[in-house]
Structure formats: C-alpha cells, structure tokens
Design a protein around this motif. Sequence first.
Motif, short mmCIF file in Angstrom:
data_model
loop_
_atom_site.label_atom_id
_atom_site.label_comp_id
_atom_site.label_asym_id
_atom_site.label_seq_id
_atom_site.Cartn_x
_atom_site.Cartn_y
_atom_site.Cartn_z
N GLY A 37 32.74 34.33 34.33
CA GLY A 37 33.75 34.67 35.32
C GLY A 37 33.51 36.03 35.96
N THR A 38 34.36 36.37 36.91
CA THR A 38 34.30 37.68 37.56
C THR A 38 35.43 38.56 37.03
OG1 THR A 38 35.67 36.84 39.37
CG2 THR A 38 33.27 36.76 39.68
N ILE A 39 35.16 39.86 36.96
CA ILE A 39 36.15 40.77 36.42
C ILE A 39 36.22 42.04 37.26
CG2 ILE A 39 34.48 41.72 34.75
CD1 ILE A 39 36.95 42.08 32.85
N CYS A 40 37.43 42.38 37.69
CA CYS A 40 37.67 43.62 38.42
C CYS A 40 37.75 44.78 37.43
CB CYS A 40 38.98 43.52 39.21
SG CYS A 40 38.85 42.59 40.75
N ILE A 41 36.98 45.84 37.70
CA ILE A 41 36.91 47.00 36.81
C ILE A 41 37.06 48.27 37.64
CG2 ILE A 41 35.51 48.21 35.10
CD1 ILE A 41 33.87 45.64 34.76
N PRO A 42 37.89 49.22 37.21
CA PRO A 42 37.99 50.50 37.93
C PRO A 42 36.69 51.30 37.79
CG PRO A 42 39.34 50.55 35.95
CD PRO A 42 38.84 49.15 36.08
N ALA A 43 36.05 51.57 38.92
CA ALA A 43 34.77 52.28 38.91
C ALA A 43 34.95 53.72 38.45
CB ALA A 43 34.14 52.24 40.29
N GLY A 44 33.96 54.23 37.73
CA GLY A 44 33.98 55.62 37.31
C GLY A 44 34.88 55.92 36.14
N THR A 45 35.25 54.88 35.37
CA THR A 45 36.15 55.08 34.23
C THR A 45 35.50 54.58 32.95
OG1 THR A 45 37.21 52.90 34.36
CG2 THR A 45 38.09 54.63 35.78
N THR A 46 36.14 54.87 31.82
CA THR A 46 35.63 54.42 30.53
C THR A 46 35.70 52.90 30.40
OG1 THR A 46 37.84 54.83 29.61
CG2 THR A 46 36.18 56.54 29.28
N GLN A 47 36.52 52.24 31.23
CA GLN A 47 36.62 50.78 31.13
C GLN A 47 35.28 50.09 31.41
OE1 GLN A 47 39.33 52.41 32.74
NE2 GLN A 47 40.67 52.08 30.98
N GLN A 48 34.43 50.70 32.22
CA GLN A 48 33.12 50.10 32.49
C GLN A 48 32.31 49.96 31.20
OE1 GLN A 48 32.46 52.74 36.38
NE2 GLN A 48 30.76 51.36 36.04
N GLN A 49 32.26 51.05 30.42
CA GLN A 49 31.51 51.00 29.17
C GLN A 49 32.21 50.10 28.14
OE1 GLN A 49 32.35 54.09 30.64
NE2 GLN A 49 30.37 54.12 31.69
N GLN A 50 33.52 50.12 28.14
CA GLN A 50 34.26 49.33 27.16
C GLN A 50 34.07 47.84 27.37
OE1 GLN A 50 38.18 50.92 27.74
NE2 GLN A 50 37.73 52.81 26.62
N ILE A 51 34.09 47.38 28.63
CA ILE A 51 33.92 45.95 28.88
C ILE A 51 32.48 45.53 28.60
CG2 ILE A 51 33.40 46.10 31.35
CD1 ILE A 51 35.57 43.43 29.62
N ALA A 52 31.51 46.40 28.90
CA ALA A 52 30.12 46.08 28.62
C ALA A 52 29.88 45.92 27.12
CB ALA A 52 29.20 47.16 29.19
N SER A 53 30.44 46.82 26.35
CA SER A 53 30.28 46.77 24.90
C SER A 53 30.98 45.56 24.31
CB SER A 53 30.82 48.06 24.29
OG SER A 53 30.79 48.01 22.89
#
Length: 344
Positions: A150-166
């Motif tokens: 699926g596709t997921i909206c992520i706030p750019a430049g935040t810790t959420q990018q690393q958290q969702i990748a992990s």
Amino acid sequence: MKTLKLGAMALVLAMGQFTPAAQAAGGKTLETVKGRGTLLCTGHDGSYLGFAEVDDKGNWRGLDIDLCRAVATAVLGDPSKVTVIPISWAQRWPALQSGEVDLVIKASGATLSRDAELGLQFSLSYYLGTTKIMAHKELGIKSLKEADGGTICIPAGTTQQQQIASYTAKLGIKLEPVLIEKTEELEQAYFSGRCDLYTQWGPVLAIARTAKGKVEEHDILPDVLAVEPEVIVLRQGDDNWVDIANWTLSALWFAEQEGITSKNVDEIRANPPSPEIGKFLGVTPGIGTGLGLGDDWAYNVIRKVGNYAEIFDRNLGAGSPYRMERELTALWNAGGVLYPYLID
C-alpha cells in the motif's frame, strides 16, 4: 502576538559581528532574550491542531504555543512577549543552531543523533506520545502487516520516516512512501485517498479525524511504531537556558500537583500552606536567584498562563474541540509519567 518570517529575522540577526544570534549561540541566551525584550520561539509552518494553530488574523494558540508563552513569562514577565517564527520541520535545527530562534517547541522528540551529531540539548519531556498509523476503514485493514504494497503518507523531515522504515522491515512488508512536509497538505493527501495509510504522532491522527468529522471512516491501527518523548530543544553549551526550560515545565507540574491555578494563585500566595509553596510563589526569596530570574517568575507563569492541566485542557482536553484524555501525559499521581522537581 508578533509573527515574523524566518528570512526577515535571519537578515536582522546577521547584522554586525556581535549579533544577538551570535551571543545566543555562545551560551548567553537569557541575556540576549532580556536585552531583546521578546522570546523567539519556533512555530509550525501551518496548523498542527491542538499544538500550534494560527487563525486568519495571525493569532497563535496551542499547547506548544502556550509553553512558549510560559517560558517568555518566566523570563520577561509577560506571555505576550513572544515572536512566533513559522519554520518547517527540516529548518528547525539550522534555525536553532544559528541563533535565529531561542528554543524549539514544535512537537519534537529527543533522539541520539540530534544530541550527539547535531549538538542539541533537551528539556524534560512535556508530552509522551506514540507513533501510530491510520487507515481508511473501507480497506478493512486491521493491522499494518495486512497493508503490504500500500501507500503511506509520512511527514517529511521527521522521525516518523525512520520509524516506519524500521517497523515495516521488521514486519517484512513494503509500503510506498508519500513524503509531504506541511501537515495540511499531508492530511489532504490522505483524506482525498492519495494514500492508503497515514503515519503520525498518535494525538495528531486522533485530532485530524475528529476535526474532519470522519471518526467512523478511519481506523487507528493497534500497531505502535515508537514511543516518543516530546521535549523543548535547545543548543548545547548554555546550561542556564536549559535549566530555565526545565524549571518552567516543573513549575507547571508542581502547581497542578499542589492545586494551584491561575484563578486561586493570588489567594494561595497571600497565605501559603507550606514553606515549599511560599518559596515557589516568591513569598520567601530564593527561587529565582540561581536562574537569573526574579523570585516572582513561577508566580507570574501560573497567574498569566496557568498550570499544566489548564494549558492541556484548553488546547487538547475538555475545553478544546478535541476532548483528548491525558493518558500518559498525566501527573504521576493520576496514572501518568509527569512529575515536578522538588522546591527546597
């Protein structure tokens, strides 16, 4: 309350060899703020509902904004002496490092890289939130593992990018990220159907679906990607400024713990029930001396801004449109994790 664009502020602060920015970066933030007569505090570059919202007249409100006002009151005695500077997520650290803002109160988490690599320092945590994921109910997704592809909206430049990748790597699934920096644009992308999922700080997801009037159309999944302590972020090398941030937060919690509010603080100050409260409210000298503040700084904060419960309720809780529960962000004696330092 004044609002100044970052570019204009950078120009002002760049003038002269011994500029306010240079002095602030060198560890004299309190002196600089007092000399300037206003606290330069980061704002969101748009609305971050409940934490930082700006109306069409440029008036700011929210939990983060009220914490800016609390610090300004502790230092300058007046909650209106704040200049809120809208800054993107990515630019908050360069703005702080250069001295263009005095502190960052922008729903920001404490991380190792921000400490050890960027040279930042953190206050006590003023809000403990979880990173969660929201999905369109019509997709029938009950947990993130069911969203593979699926596709997921992520706030750019935040810790959420690393958290969702992990987290997705741990689950063994792949998602197509849609990175957008501004919260309004990010939510528009999700609610319009551009993304199947939306990852954010849990309170932001709950507020977003409530504000849109679509609570029944979107599920917040049970997956918890991370528990993130939100903190005031400051430059390293200015311990006194960090102390002021921490003691301001502690004052908000101590007042709540002791039942001191903006409505009864004058009555309690006139007849303090204990030596500790007498010192806290400036009746007995000493609370401001080591910080470089007046002994009435905590009294002013509570009288003019309120205790933590008052701030939470009007921005996020029962007195707001969002009616959120405190949960972990309650005091230690109410099932939460917040606690004040001792006043001795």
